[in-house]
Design a protein around this motif. Structure first.
Motif, PDB file in Angstrom:
ATOM      1  N   GLU A 198       0.814  -1.192   0.000  1.00  0.00           N
ATOM      2  CA  GLU A 198       0.000   0.000   0.000  1.00  0.00           C
ATOM      3  C   GLU A 198       0.864   1.264   0.000  1.00  0.00           C
ATOM      4  O   GLU A 198       0.727   2.122  -0.851  1.00  0.00           O
ATOM      5  CB  GLU A 198      -0.884  -0.048   1.238  1.00  0.00           C
ATOM      6  N   SER A 199       1.769   1.335   0.948  1.00  0.00           N
ATOM      7  CA  SER A 199       2.545   2.561   1.092  1.00  0.00           C
ATOM      8  C   SER A 199       3.921   2.420   0.444  1.00  0.00           C
ATOM      9  O   SER A 199       4.578   1.394   0.588  1.00  0.00           O
ATOM     10  CB  SER A 199       2.701   2.868   2.584  1.00  0.00           C
ATOM     11  N   PRO A 200       4.373   3.466  -0.252  1.00  0.00           N
ATOM     12  CA  PRO A 200       5.706   3.435  -0.859  1.00  0.00           C
ATOM     13  C   PRO A 200       6.799   3.146   0.173  1.00  0.00           C
ATOM     14  O   PRO A 200       7.825   2.562  -0.143  1.00  0.00           O
ATOM     15  CB  PRO A 200       5.876   4.838  -1.424  1.00  0.00           C
ATOM     16  N   ALA A 201       6.553   3.532   1.433  1.00  0.00           N
ATOM     17  CA  ALA A 201       7.565   3.362   2.473  1.00  0.00           C
ATOM     18  C   ALA A 201       7.763   1.895   2.853  1.00  0.00           C
ATOM     19  O   ALA A 201       8.779   1.539   3.437  1.00  0.00           O
ATOM     20  CB  ALA A 201       7.166   4.166   3.709  1.00  0.00           C
ATOM     21  N   GLU A 202       6.815   1.044   2.506  1.00  0.00           N
ATOM     22  CA  GLU A 202       6.932  -0.360   2.900  1.00  0.00           C
ATOM     23  C   GLU A 202       8.115  -1.069   2.253  1.00  0.00           C
ATOM     24  O   GLU A 202       8.696  -1.976   2.828  1.00  0.00           O
ATOM     25  CB  GLU A 202       5.631  -1.108   2.590  1.00  0.00           C
ATOM     26  N   ASN A 203       8.420  -0.698   1.016  1.00  0.00           N
ATOM     27  CA  ASN A 203       9.588  -1.271   0.355  1.00  0.00           C
ATOM     28  C   ASN A 203      10.077  -0.249  -0.682  1.00  0.00           C
ATOM     29  O   ASN A 203       9.754  -0.319  -1.867  1.00  0.00           O
ATOM     30  CB  ASN A 203       9.226  -2.604  -0.315  1.00  0.00           C
ATOM     31  N   VAL A 204      10.846   0.703  -0.179  1.00  0.00           N
ATOM     32  CA  VAL A 204      11.234   1.854  -0.997  1.00  0.00           C
ATOM     33  C   VAL A 204      11.994   1.424  -2.247  1.00  0.00           C
ATOM     34  O   VAL A 204      11.767   1.938  -3.345  1.00  0.00           O
ATOM     35  CB  VAL A 204      12.085   2.840  -0.164  1.00  0.00           C
ATOM     36  N   LYS A 205      12.876   0.452  -2.081  1.00  0.00           N
ATOM     37  CA  LYS A 205      13.701   0.044  -3.216  1.00  0.00           C
ATOM     38  C   LYS A 205      12.837  -0.547  -4.338  1.00  0.00           C
ATOM     39  O   LYS A 205      13.032  -0.235  -5.522  1.00  0.00           O
ATOM     40  CB  LYS A 205      14.734  -0.978  -2.753  1.00  0.00           C
TER      41      LYS A 205
END
Ligand code: ADP
Length: 436
Positions: A198-205
Motif C-alpha cells: 500500500e505505502s511506498p515506504a513499505e519497500n522503498v527500493k
C-alpha cells in the motif's frame, strides 16, 4: 429500484464560480442531472439532461457560468460553496498549455508534471482537472498514478500510466477497474507494474524499481506517439512528506524528467522543494492551495475503497457488469513469487543494518496456504525469459486465489477472463481480499 423512483427530486441553482459539494455513502445511491447551464465534475463536463448516479463518492459539481441541477437521493453531506481554487487551477492549466504549444512548435517534449502534497489535499482531483482540461483542448495527456494506496486506475498496489484520449467517465472517475479487467491482456489495458504494497515506504527500493520501469515505458511510448509527446504527462502520488517521501520525490523527478513540480496544500513541503529545486533551471516549483471541499478520508473509507476496487475488477460496476470465471489450476502450471525477505521498512531495522539488498529479492512461494485470498498479478513475461526479470515486466492482469488444496496440489482462482492463464508467473503482494 421502486423506492428510489418515489424519492422526490430537488432543484439546486449555482451561481457563477460556485460548486455543489456532496458525499454519498457506499450503500446509498444519489443522482445528479444538469438541467440548464454548464457544469463539470473535476474538469469533466456534464451533459445536459443526463442522469449521473453516484455511490460511495465525495465530489463537487463546479460551474464557471452558473447552472441548475436536479438532485435526488440521500446525501450524507451536501452544501454549496463559492470559494474554490478553480481559477488558480485553470491558470495552471493555461501555463501547461503554453508549454504544450512550445513543444509542438519545437518538436519538443510537453510538460512533465508531478503533483505532491500530504494525503487528502486534492491531488487526484487536481490531476483529473488538469488532464480533463487538456483533453478538452484536444490533447491526449498521460495520467500516471504512482499512488499505490488507491488504485485509481486498476488494482491497489500498482503504478500505472494511461493515455487519456477519451472523455473521462463522470460517474467512475478515471476508467474503472471493470473496464481494465475487461480489456485484460489487450492493448487498451493501462500500462501497469505491480508493487504489491500500500505505502511506498513499505519497500522503498521496490517502489523505486517499479516506478523506474514505468518511466522507461512512458519514455518509449512518447518517442513513437507525437500526440502523447506534446501533451506530456501528469503524475499523481501518495502523500509523501517525510524523509522517505523526499527521497522518493527526488527519485521520481530524475526518472520521469519532471519539469513542473506542483506542491498542493503544504507550506513546508513547498519551501523545502523550493530550496532543493529553486535554482534548478529545469524544474519549476509551483504552489497551489487546497480546496476547502476536499474531504479527509479515514482509514475505514480507504479500506472500503480498496475493497470496492478489487470487487469491481472482477465483477464490474453497475454500468459494466462482469462475470468472472472460477477455475482450478495445477500447482505445477504456475509459479508464484513474492518480493523481499525482510518486509520491514528500513527504518525498523537496527542502525547500520541494510535491508535494501534483499528488498527486491524474488522469493518463490511454495506454501500455497500463504496465497489463500491473495490478489496475484499475472506478469507479462515469457517462459523463455529469465525469472530474475520478473520485476521488470508489466502486468497482464490480476487473479484472486479463492481456495487452495495442498494435497491435490491445486488452487482455485477467480479471473475476469476464461481459459488458461496467459502467463505462468504470478506476483503476490500484501493485498488480501474476501469475497462478500
Ligand atoms: P488526495 O489525492 O490528495 O488524497 P483527493 O483528490 O483524492 O485527495 O481528494 C480527497 C477526497 O476529497 C476525494 O474523495 C475527493 O473526491 C474529494 N474532493 C476533492 N475535492 C473536492 C471538492 N471540491 N468538493 C468535494 N469533495 C472533494
Amino acid at each position: 429500484q421502486e423506492k428510489e423512483d418515489l424519492e422526490p427530486t430537488r432543484e439546486i441553482t449555482l451561481g457563477i464560480d460556485h460548486e455543489f459539494r456532496f458525499e454519498v455513502e457506499f450503500n446509498t445511491k444519489v443522482s445528479v442531472k444538469l438541467q440548464k447551464g454548464t457544469a463539470e465534475i473535476f474538469g469533466t463536463e456534464l451533459a445536459v439532461g443526463v442522469t449521473y448516479t453516484f455511490s460511495g463518492r465525495k465530489a463537487a459539481v463546479y460551474t464557471w457560468h452558473g447552472c441548475t441541477l436536479e438532485v435526488k437521493g440521500q446525501f450524507l453531506v451536501e452544501y454549496t460553496a463559492n470559494e474554490t481554487p478553480m481559477t488558480s487551477y485553470l491558470n495552471m492549466h493555461l501555463a501547461l498549455e503554453q508549454i504544450r504549444q512550445n513543444a509542438k512548435q519545437n518538436q519538443d517534449l510537453g510538460p512533465r508534471v508531478l503533483v505532491i502534497g500530504p494525503h487528502d489535499v486534492g491531488k487526484t482531483s487536481l490531476c483529473k482537472i488538469l488532464v480533463s482540461y487538456s483533453l478538452r483542448q484536444g490533447g491526449s495527456p498521460i495520467y500516471v498514478s504512482l499512488d499505490t494506496t488507491e488504485g485509481s486506475i486498476t488494482m491497489p498496489g500498482t503504478v500505472t500510466a494511461t493515455c487519456i484520449s477519451n472523455i473521462i467517465d463522470v460517474e467512475e472517475g478515471f476508467g474503472s477497474s471493470a473496464t481494465t479487467a475487461a480489456s485484460m491482456g489487450s492493448s487498451t489495458m493501462p500500462l501497469a507494474y505491480y508493487y504489491g504494497f500500500e505505502s511506498p515506504a513499505e519497500n522503498v527500493k521496490l517502489y523505486k524499481l517499479v516506478s523506474s520501469q514505468l518511466s522507461e515505458a512512458i519514455r518509449s511510448r512518447m518517442a513513437v506517439d507525437e500526440e502523447c509527446r506534446n501533451s506530456g504527462f501528469i503524475i499523481d502520488t501518495a502523500g509523501l512528506i517525510d524523509h522517505v517521501g523526499y527521497d522518493i520525490i527526488q527519485h521520481i523527478i530524475r526518472d520521469f524528467n519532471v519539469n513542473v513540480l506542483i506542491v498542493l496544500g503544504h507550506e513546508r513541503l513547498y519551501s523545502d522543494m523550493n530550496r532543493i529545486y529553486g535554482s534548478n533551471q529545469k524544474v519549476s516549483v509551483v504552489k497551489l492551495s487546497k480546496s476547502g471541499g476536499v474531504v479527509e478520508r479515514d482509514r475505514q473509507f480507504k479500506i472500503r475503497l480498496q475493497r470496492t476496487k478489487i470487487h469491481e475488477y472482477f465483477y464490474g460496476t453497475p454500468k459494466c457488469e462482469l462475470s468472472p470465471y472460477s477455475m482450478l489450476v495445477n500447482h505445477d502450471d504456475i509459479k508464484i513469487w513474492r518480493v523481499g525477505d525482510v518486509i520491514a521498512p528500513s527504518s525498523a531495522l537496527p542502525l547500520g543494518m541494510d535491508s535494501s539488498s534483499n528488498e527486491t529479492q524474488l522469493v518463490k512461494v511454495d506454501n500455497y496456504d500463504m496465497c489463500l485470498h491473495s490478489i496475484l498479478a499475472i506478469v507479462n513475461i515469457d517462459q523463455t525469459e529469465p525469472e530474475n526479470r520478473i520485476l521488470e515486466n508489466n502486468v497482464a492482469g490480476f487473479i484472486y486465489v479463492s481456495d487452495v488444496d495442498e494435497e491435490k496440489r491445486k488452487v482455485t482462482i477467480l479471473s475476469p477472463s476464461p481459459g488458461r492463464l496467459p502467463k505462468k508467473h504470478l506476483l503476490m503482494g500484501s493485498f488480501k481480499w474476501m469475497e462478500t
